[in-house]
Motif scaffolding. Structure first.
Motif, PDB file in Angstrom:
ATOM      1  N   LEU A   1      17.465   5.015 -30.969  1.00 46.50           N
ATOM      2  CA  LEU A   1      16.795   6.244 -30.527  1.00 46.50           C
ATOM      3  C   LEU A   1      16.117   6.033 -29.178  1.00 46.50           C
ATOM      4  N   ALA A   2      16.238   7.030 -28.304  1.00 49.49           N
ATOM      5  CA  ALA A   2      15.777   6.929 -26.919  1.00 49.49           C
ATOM      6  C   ALA A   2      14.263   6.780 -26.842  1.00 49.49           C
ATOM      7  N   LEU A   3      13.838   5.767 -26.062  1.00 52.47           N
ATOM      8  CA  LEU A   3      12.425   5.542 -25.796  1.00 52.47           C
ATOM      9  C   LEU A   3      12.205   5.581 -24.287  1.00 52.47           C
ATOM     10  N   LEU A   4      11.500   6.598 -23.823  1.00 52.15           N
ATOM     11  CA  LEU A   4      11.175   6.742 -22.404  1.00 52.15           C
ATOM     12  C   LEU A   4       9.950   5.905 -22.085  1.00 52.15           C
ATOM     13  N   HIS A   5       9.907   5.301 -20.921  1.00 55.31           N
ATOM     14  CA  HIS A   5       8.665   4.671 -20.489  1.00 55.31           C
ATOM     15  C   HIS A   5       8.536   4.743 -18.979  1.00 55.31           C
ATOM     16  N   SER A   6       7.288   4.633 -18.525  1.00 55.76           N
ATOM     17  CA  SER A   6       7.023   4.812 -17.099  1.00 55.76           C
ATOM     18  C   SER A   6       5.920   3.869 -16.625  1.00 55.76           C
ATOM     19  N   PHE A   7       6.045   3.488 -15.354  1.00 57.82           N
ATOM     20  CA  PHE A   7       5.004   2.743 -14.652  1.00 57.82           C
ATOM     21  C   PHE A   7       4.538   3.615 -13.492  1.00 57.82           C
ATOM     22  N   SER A   8       3.301   4.071 -13.560  1.00 58.45           N
ATOM     23  CA  SER A   8       2.734   4.877 -12.476  1.00 58.45           C
ATOM     24  C   SER A   8       1.967   3.949 -11.537  1.00 58.45           C
ATOM     25  N   ILE A   9       2.419   3.886 -10.286  1.00 54.19           N
ATOM     26  CA  ILE A   9       1.852   2.973  -9.297  1.00 54.19           C
ATOM     27  C   ILE A   9       1.064   3.788  -8.283  1.00 54.19           C
ATOM     28  N   ARG A  10      -0.217   3.468  -8.153  1.00 59.56           N
ATOM     29  CA  ARG A  10      -1.051   4.258  -7.268  1.00 59.56           C
ATOM     30  C   ARG A  10      -2.223   3.413  -6.757  1.00 59.56           C
ATOM     31  N   ASP A  11      -2.310   3.278  -5.440  1.00 60.02           N
ATOM     32  CA  ASP A  11      -3.431   2.565  -4.806  1.00 60.02           C
ATOM     33  C   ASP A  11      -3.621   1.161  -5.377  1.00 60.02           C
ATOM     34  N   GLY A  12      -2.504   0.470  -5.582  1.00 56.15           N
ATOM     35  CA  GLY A  12      -2.552  -0.906  -6.059  1.00 56.15           C
ATOM     36  C   GLY A  12      -2.756  -1.066  -7.546  1.00 56.15           C
ATOM     37  N   GLU A  13      -2.902   0.050  -8.267  1.00 58.22           N
ATOM     38  CA  GLU A  13      -3.052   0.006  -9.717  1.00 58.22           C
ATOM     39  C   GLU A  13      -1.783   0.507 -10.392  1.00 58.22           C
ATOM     40  N   VAL A  14      -1.560   0.035 -11.631  1.00 61.48           N
ATOM     41  CA  VAL A  14      -0.371   0.423 -12.382  1.00 61.48           C
ATOM     42  C   VAL A  14      -0.793   0.847 -13.788  1.00 61.48           C
TER      43      VAL A  14
ATOM     44  N   GLY B   1      17.279   4.202 -14.897  1.00 58.79           N
ATOM     45  CA  GLY B   1      16.186   5.101 -14.563  1.00 58.79           C
ATOM     46  C   GLY B   1      16.089   5.336 -13.074  1.00 58.79           C
ATOM     47  N   LEU B   2      14.949   5.860 -12.628  1.00 52.60           N
ATOM     48  CA  LEU B   2      14.762   6.188 -11.216  1.00 52.60           C
ATOM     49  C   LEU B   2      13.292   6.061 -10.835  1.00 52.60           C
ATOM     50  N   PHE B   3      13.052   6.082  -9.537  1.00 53.95           N
ATOM     51  CA  PHE B   3      11.688   6.029  -9.002  1.00 53.95           C
ATOM     52  C   PHE B   3      11.383   7.358  -8.330  1.00 53.95           C
ATOM     53  N   ILE B   4      10.213   7.926  -8.651  1.00 52.70           N
ATOM     54  CA  ILE B   4       9.793   9.198  -8.081  1.00 52.70           C
ATOM     55  C   ILE B   4       8.603   8.945  -7.170  1.00 52.70           C
ATOM     56  N   PRO B   5       8.783   8.974  -5.844  1.00 50.88           N
ATOM     57  CA  PRO B   5       7.642   8.745  -4.935  1.00 50.88           C
ATOM     58  C   PRO B   5       6.595   9.833  -5.081  1.00 50.88           C
TER      59      PRO B   5
ATOM     60  N   ALA C   1       0.815  -1.218   0.000  1.00 50.49           N
ATOM     61  CA  ALA C   1       0.000   0.000   0.000  1.00 50.49           C
ATOM     62  C   ALA C   1       0.843   1.260   0.000  1.00 50.49           C
ATOM     63  N   TRP C   2       2.050   1.171   0.581  1.00 46.88           N
ATOM     64  CA  TRP C   2       2.900   2.365   0.669  1.00 46.88           C
ATOM     65  C   TRP C   2       3.584   2.715  -0.649  1.00 46.88           C
ATOM     66  N   LEU C   3       3.620   1.774  -1.601  1.00 43.56           N
ATOM     67  CA  LEU C   3       4.332   2.001  -2.864  1.00 43.56           C
ATOM     68  C   LEU C   3       3.475   2.850  -3.792  1.00 43.56           C
ATOM     69  N   GLN C   4       3.730   4.151  -3.767  1.00 39.34           N
ATOM     70  CA  GLN C   4       2.980   5.117  -4.560  1.00 39.34           C
ATOM     71  C   GLN C   4       3.983   6.013  -5.281  1.00 39.34           C
ATOM     72  N   GLY C   5       3.989   5.950  -6.604  1.00 36.51           N
ATOM     73  CA  GLY C   5       4.923   6.787  -7.343  1.00 36.51           C
ATOM     74  C   GLY C   5       5.089   6.318  -8.769  1.00 36.51           C
ATOM     75  N   THR C   6       6.145   6.791  -9.423  1.00 34.22           N
ATOM     76  CA  THR C   6       6.374   6.499 -10.838  1.00 34.22           C
ATOM     77  C   THR C   6       7.788   5.973 -11.057  1.00 34.22           C
TER      78      THR C   6
END
Length: 571
Positions: A54-67, A520-524, A26-31
């Protein structure tokens, strides 16, 4: 292997919801924000090397158990020029691009001249850097590209050379707890000298108006300053390096015998070869260890060296009992780079492509205070926690021999709260004779034991540690890794492991064309001073003229923070 390395990937512009199995804490909230090569052919032209894509950016947004997942190509000048021409027209390190053959002799001559001192690519495909309130896609040239980490929109192009005289720079900067950035770059034949430049970027630039105003200060990159410089041992053959290390009081830089031949690079274009072909590993040379005191901003005067080796990634460094201890992943040669030419990444890759040396985690110990009365040949290391040695020689130089901690790992990450400090755990990708990882590894330096995760036909990216809020134990948190598969029946997914036990907590599978990334990195979420957005709101924000700004997002203990009080600081 061609599915992973050779095929162009389709970007996923609109956020798509992942199918989550298991339970996300539940505490894991971020990108989770990642970067890597995604396009390897443009029209009928092909890149030679995987690191050129060529650079391809991608992200996983994690919020309230959803991604939610999204991806977008970095809209660099390089990308736009190539797409407009429908072929590769901007050179990369392993691929030299040439002018239109229909151009006249004068245009061709000008092109040759411009490549003598090249204006390098802004195809920033290696890592993501946090700088003040901003985030940048980075590579190893003098260019970085500002991005919106929510929408993946490409923003400003920044040239380090306007503020610090460097032609090349690493994609693995360090950060202190205040967010100040320390990075390194190479200044090639500037005013008759070639040198390695350590430079500092402040966490925040001075405000443009009075206290209490909502107006932002200047871009912190514009306030970059030279922290220290180290003369190259060779004017025209500086060392290649991908990262460096820091402790609370020192910077560790390895001047290794993997070198750039500047004269060959200056004539590469007219000779019809790539800049990468101008790199060579000099087996007969030494690896010189430079220790820079952050308090004086000067190198320690003693000359330290070790055997020839190639290092891409530093794991960590710290001080103990009068020594600087630093851990690196080292190779006996430069075969790693050669194996990632796309011609080698074919169906026979796993059977035929083998490293000629296994990446080895090595610990070095460098004594900071040399006993003048010590006998020649004596070991100057008095630290009981390592078998690494430093032998005094007749000329006063010190020959350092490492302790081998582990054979077969790459892409090392740590709990960054321990960066520059004593630590116990390394999280990495396991790599044996093949350079492509198939397992995720947790290595315990104290017990010399390891835990592993693997799954058939799965290829993990660099594992990233995210600590549990308020954690006291170094390994109290989760591991995040983006996984691609060669099994057509298995979707790519975000893997979430318990960092203590290395058991799977959850995975978030996405029906998209996902690429194998680099760093990459994780942004809470706690570090975003904005209202949390739904995917629909994020899309609306992206389409607006003024995307939602980000104020004071931080990395906490998740990504490259060097210890406080040091005044500055990617594989």
């Amino acid at each position: 292997m061609e599915k992973i390395f050779g095929q162009n990937k389709k970007e996923q512009l609109d956020p798509v919801q992942a199918k989550v199995t298991g339970s996300i804490p539940a505490w894991l909230q971020g990108t989770l924000l990642r970067n890597g090569p995604g396009m390897h052919t443009v029209g009928d032209s092909k890149y030679n090397h995987w690191f050129d894509g060529l650079a391809l950016l991608h992200s996983f947004s994690i919020r309230d158990g959803e991604v939610f997942y999204r991806s977008k190509y970095l809209q660099s000048d390089t990308y736009n020029a190539n797409i407009e021409a429908n072929r590769i027209v901007v050179s990369e390190f392993g691929t030299m691009a040439y002018p239109d053959p229909c151009k006249n002799i004068f245009s061709k001559a000008f092109s040759y001249l411009s490549h003598t001192i090249p204006d390098f690519t802004d195809n920033c495909l290696i890592n993501i850097m946090k700088c003040g309130e901003d985030f940048y896609a980075t590579t190893e040239t003098n260019y970085i590209r500002k991005i919106n980490p929510q929408t993946l929109e490409t923003l400003d192009k920044v040239d380090y050379r306007k503020y610090v005289a460097v032609n090349l720079a690493t994609s693995h900067p360090h950060y202190d707890e205040a967010g100040n950035v320390l990075n390194m770059g190479t200044s090639i034949v500037d005013k008759g000298r070639t040198k390695y430049v350590i430079f500092k970027i402040p966490a925040a630039a001075p405000a443009l108006s009075s206290p209490g105003s909502k107006k932002k200060g200047k871009n912190p990159v514009k306030q970059a300053e030279v922290f220290c410089s180290i003369p190259s041992r060779s004017l025209l053959s500086p060392s290649y390096y991908h990262s460096f290390g820091v402790t609370e009081n020192y910077v560790v830089f390895l001047e290794q015998p993997f070198k750039l031949d500047i004269l060959k690079m200056a004539t590469a274009y007219v000779r019809g070869v790539s800049w990468a072909s101008c790199m060579s590993f000099c087996r007969e040379d030494k690896t010189y260890i430079h220790i820079i005191d952050q308090r004086t901003r000067k190198p320690v005067p003693t000359k330290f060296y070790t055997d020839p080796m190639v290092v891409f990634h530093h794991a960590n460094a710290y001080e103990e009992d009068g020594c600087v201890l630093f851990d690196v992943v080292a190779y006996e040669d430069s075969s790693l780079y050669q194996l990632f030419y796309l011609a080698n990444l074919n169906k026979d890759f796993e059977e035929k492509s083998r490293l000629t040396s296994v990446p080895t985690l090595r610990r070095f110990a460098v004594p900071l205070h040399i006993d003048k009365d010590a006998e020649v040949g004596s070991n100057l290391v008095k630290v009981s926690s390592t078998t690494a040695t430093a032998l005094k020689e007749k000329d006063g130089h010190v020959y350092c021999q490492p302790e081998v901690l582990y054979e077969g790992l790459e892409l090392p990450r740590i709990n960054y709260a321990h960066n520059g400090k004593p630590y116990r755990y390394i999280f990495a990708a396991e790599v044996q004779w093949s350079p492509v990882p198939t397992k995720i590894l947790k290595y315990d330096i104290l017990t010399k034991s390891s835990l592993k995760w693997c799954e058939e036909n799965c290829w993990p990216a660099e594992p990233l540690f995210v600590p549990t809020p308020g954690a006291k134990d170094e390994d109290d948190g989760v591991i995040l890794s983006a996984i691609v598969s060669t099994d057509p029946q298995k979707l790519p997914f975000l893997l979430i492991l318990d960092a203590k036990s290395f058991t799977e907590l959850a995975r978030a599978s996405v029906d998209v064309d996902m690429h194998l990334d680099l760093h990459g990195l994780f942004i809470p979420d706690a570090d975003w001073d904005t209202v949390k957005q739904t995917p629909a709101e994020m899309q609306e924000d992206e389409n607006s003229d003024h995307p939602t700004g980000l104020t004071a997002p931080g990395l906490g203990h998740n990504e490259n923070d060097f210890p406080a009080g040091r005044g500055g600081t990617s594989l």
